[in-house]
Scaffold this motif. Sequence first.
Motif, short mmCIF file in Angstrom:
data_model
loop_
_atom_site.label_atom_id
_atom_site.label_comp_id
_atom_site.label_asym_id
_atom_site.label_seq_id
_atom_site.Cartn_x
_atom_site.Cartn_y
_atom_site.Cartn_z
N GLU A 97 -0.89 10.37 12.15
CA GLU A 97 -1.49 12.02 12.15
C GLU A 97 -0.78 12.81 11.96
OE1 GLU A 97 -0.51 13.42 17.29
OE2 GLU A 97 -0.38 11.44 16.58
N ARG A 98 0.48 13.30 11.12
CA ARG A 98 1.42 14.05 11.03
C ARG A 98 0.98 14.43 9.83
NH1 ARG A 98 3.05 12.02 14.89
NH2 ARG A 98 4.32 13.25 16.71
N GLU A 99 0.51 13.58 9.18
CA GLU A 99 0.55 14.32 7.23
C GLU A 99 -1.40 14.75 7.47
OE1 GLU A 99 2.32 10.61 5.09
OE2 GLU A 99 0.39 10.37 5.39
N GLU A 100 -2.08 14.54 8.12
CA GLU A 100 -3.51 14.78 8.84
C GLU A 100 -3.05 16.12 9.55
OE1 GLU A 100 -6.02 11.93 10.39
OE2 GLU A 100 -5.48 10.57 8.63
N SER A 101 -1.75 16.55 9.90
CA SER A 101 -1.87 17.91 10.43
C SER A 101 -1.45 18.88 9.38
CB SER A 101 -0.37 17.93 11.77
OG SER A 101 0.56 17.96 10.91
N ASP A 102 -2.60 20.41 10.66
CA ASP A 102 -2.59 21.66 9.53
C ASP A 102 -0.75 21.99 9.29
OD1 ASP A 102 -5.50 21.45 10.17
OD2 ASP A 102 -4.90 22.91 11.79
N ALA A 103 0.07 21.70 9.43
CA ALA A 103 1.45 21.85 9.63
C ALA A 103 2.19 21.32 8.77
CB ALA A 103 2.28 22.01 11.05
N TRP A 104 1.38 20.41 8.82
CA TRP A 104 1.82 18.98 7.68
C TRP A 104 1.42 19.67 6.41
CZ3 TRP A 104 5.22 14.81 7.45
CH2 TRP A 104 5.51 13.81 5.96
N ARG A 105 0.52 19.76 6.41
CA ARG A 105 -0.31 20.06 4.78
C ARG A 105 0.04 21.71 4.56
NH1 ARG A 105 -6.51 18.12 6.53
NH2 ARG A 105 -6.28 15.99 6.35
N ALA A 106 0.69 22.59 5.17
CA ALA A 106 0.85 23.79 5.59
C ALA A 106 2.24 24.16 4.30
CB ALA A 106 0.71 24.99 6.08
N ARG A 107 3.16 22.96 5.39
CA ARG A 107 4.84 23.10 5.09
C ARG A 107 4.73 22.28 3.82
NH1 ARG A 107 9.20 21.35 8.53
NH2 ARG A 107 11.49 21.02 6.87
N PHE A 108 4.31 20.66 3.25
CA PHE A 108 4.38 19.89 2.15
C PHE A 108 2.60 20.13 0.93
CE2 PHE A 108 6.36 18.31 5.66
CZ PHE A 108 8.15 18.19 5.21
N ASN A 112 1.74 13.49 1.04
CA ASN A 112 2.25 12.31 1.97
C ASN A 112 3.18 12.31 1.81
OD1 ASN A 112 2.65 10.57 -0.69
ND2 ASN A 112 0.72 9.51 -0.26
N LEU A 113 3.97 11.65 2.75
CA LEU A 113 5.65 11.13 3.34
C LEU A 113 6.01 10.39 2.04
CD1 LEU A 113 8.56 11.13 4.85
CD2 LEU A 113 7.45 9.52 5.23
N ALA A 114 5.16 9.45 1.27
CA ALA A 114 6.00 9.03 -0.24
C ALA A 114 6.57 9.74 -0.74
CB ALA A 114 4.88 7.68 -0.64
N SER A 115 5.23 11.52 -0.99
CA SER A 115 5.93 12.06 -2.66
C SER A 115 6.92 12.68 -2.00
CB SER A 115 4.76 13.03 -2.28
OG SER A 115 3.76 11.88 -2.49
N VAL A 116 6.36 13.79 -0.59
CA VAL A 116 7.95 14.44 -0.31
C VAL A 116 9.00 13.96 -0.50
CG1 VAL A 116 8.80 15.63 2.25
CG2 VAL A 116 6.26 15.32 1.37
N MET A 117 9.38 12.22 -0.12
CA MET A 117 10.56 11.64 -0.03
C MET A 117 11.70 11.92 -1.63
SD MET A 117 10.47 8.59 2.48
CE MET A 117 11.88 7.88 1.66
N MET A 118 10.64 11.45 -2.85
CA MET A 118 10.41 11.98 -4.22
C MET A 118 10.96 13.21 -4.58
SD MET A 118 10.63 10.02 -6.96
CE MET A 118 9.50 8.44 -7.12
N MET A 119 10.76 14.81 -4.04
CA MET A 119 11.25 15.13 -3.79
C MET A 119 12.66 15.30 -3.89
SD MET A 119 8.77 17.87 -1.95
CE MET A 119 7.25 17.84 -2.66
N PRO A 120 13.79 15.00 -3.37
CA PRO A 120 15.69 15.81 -3.96
C PRO A 120 15.31 14.33 -4.80
CG PRO A 120 14.59 15.13 -1.28
CD PRO A 120 13.44 14.60 -1.96
N VAL A 121 15.03 13.61 -5.22
CA VAL A 121 15.41 12.88 -6.37
C VAL A 121 15.10 14.05 -7.48
CG1 VAL A 121 14.57 10.67 -7.54
CG2 VAL A 121 14.59 10.81 -5.62
N GLN A 122 14.47 14.23 -7.53
CA GLN A 122 13.44 15.11 -8.67
C GLN A 122 13.94 16.61 -9.07
OE1 GLN A 122 9.35 15.06 -8.14
NE2 GLN A 122 9.21 13.47 -9.03
N ARG A 123 14.87 17.13 -7.96
CA ARG A 123 16.10 18.13 -7.69
C ARG A 123 16.67 18.81 -8.66
NH1 ARG A 123 13.36 22.07 -5.50
NH2 ARG A 123 12.66 20.58 -3.44
N ILE A 124 17.34 17.55 -8.82
CA ILE A 124 18.47 18.32 -9.98
C ILE A 124 18.57 18.78 -11.59
CG2 ILE A 124 20.67 17.16 -10.88
CD1 ILE A 124 21.23 18.36 -7.94
N PRO A 125 17.40 17.29 -12.30
CA PRO A 125 16.61 17.35 -13.15
C PRO A 125 15.78 18.95 -13.39
CG PRO A 125 16.54 15.17 -12.67
CD PRO A 125 16.80 15.75 -11.32
#
Length: 222
Positions: A97-108, A112-125
């Motif tokens: 429900e959240r991943e399909e919401s307009d607010a989620w799509r606009a922000r991220f 999806n959540l799995a991809s968003v959770m990967m972002m901090p891992v990639q941040r420092i490099p």
Amino acid sequence: RPLCDASMTHEGEIIGMDKVTRVFSNIEDIVIIHDALLRQLDERIKLDESDRVGDIFLNMSFALKLYSRYIANFDVARETLEELNFRSKRWPGWLQEREESDAWRARFKGNNLASVMMMPVQRIPRYEMLLRDLFKYKTKLGERKAHEPDWMDELEQCLEAVHEVAVHNNEQIRRTEWKAELYKLQNRFGERLDPPLVGPGVPLRALVREGNMRKLHGKGDG
């Protein structure tokens, strides 16, 4: 945060708070660091109209080490997500429900959540790559500003500091991978290993090699 808030409502929690911690680790610390870094960079570029950023990253380098805790927990987070997707009754529907919401799509941007959770891992490099490219670009231009501190030296120091953080985080990733490999190996033996290969209070080991083994009898026959 929505998962924590849901636990306070009459409908009850979506998943247990222990699962929330296992999935998101210290993400709130990282959000604070990211917001502080973004605010300082934004003020420097928009208000001061300056591309001097080395001092900002240098002052924040100690805080960037907090990413290592998130990275060290990342495999646990992924495993917990897989478990929730298959075993939790409320989680899959709540997340969809959240991943399909307009607010989620606009922000991220549709991730999806799995991809968003990967972002901090990639941040420092990515920070390191940005600073390295900036240093090369400024060096090529031969820029030095006599009326300011030698911010090229400052940028170089900053790059070294962020590189140290990246090396530290990579070490955490290796340690996490070692533990995962050893847990898989240990599970093959069930409860027959004493002492265990890995676990609380057990010194960190690394799996050096895995392969078939042939047992030789006293006379040398296989």
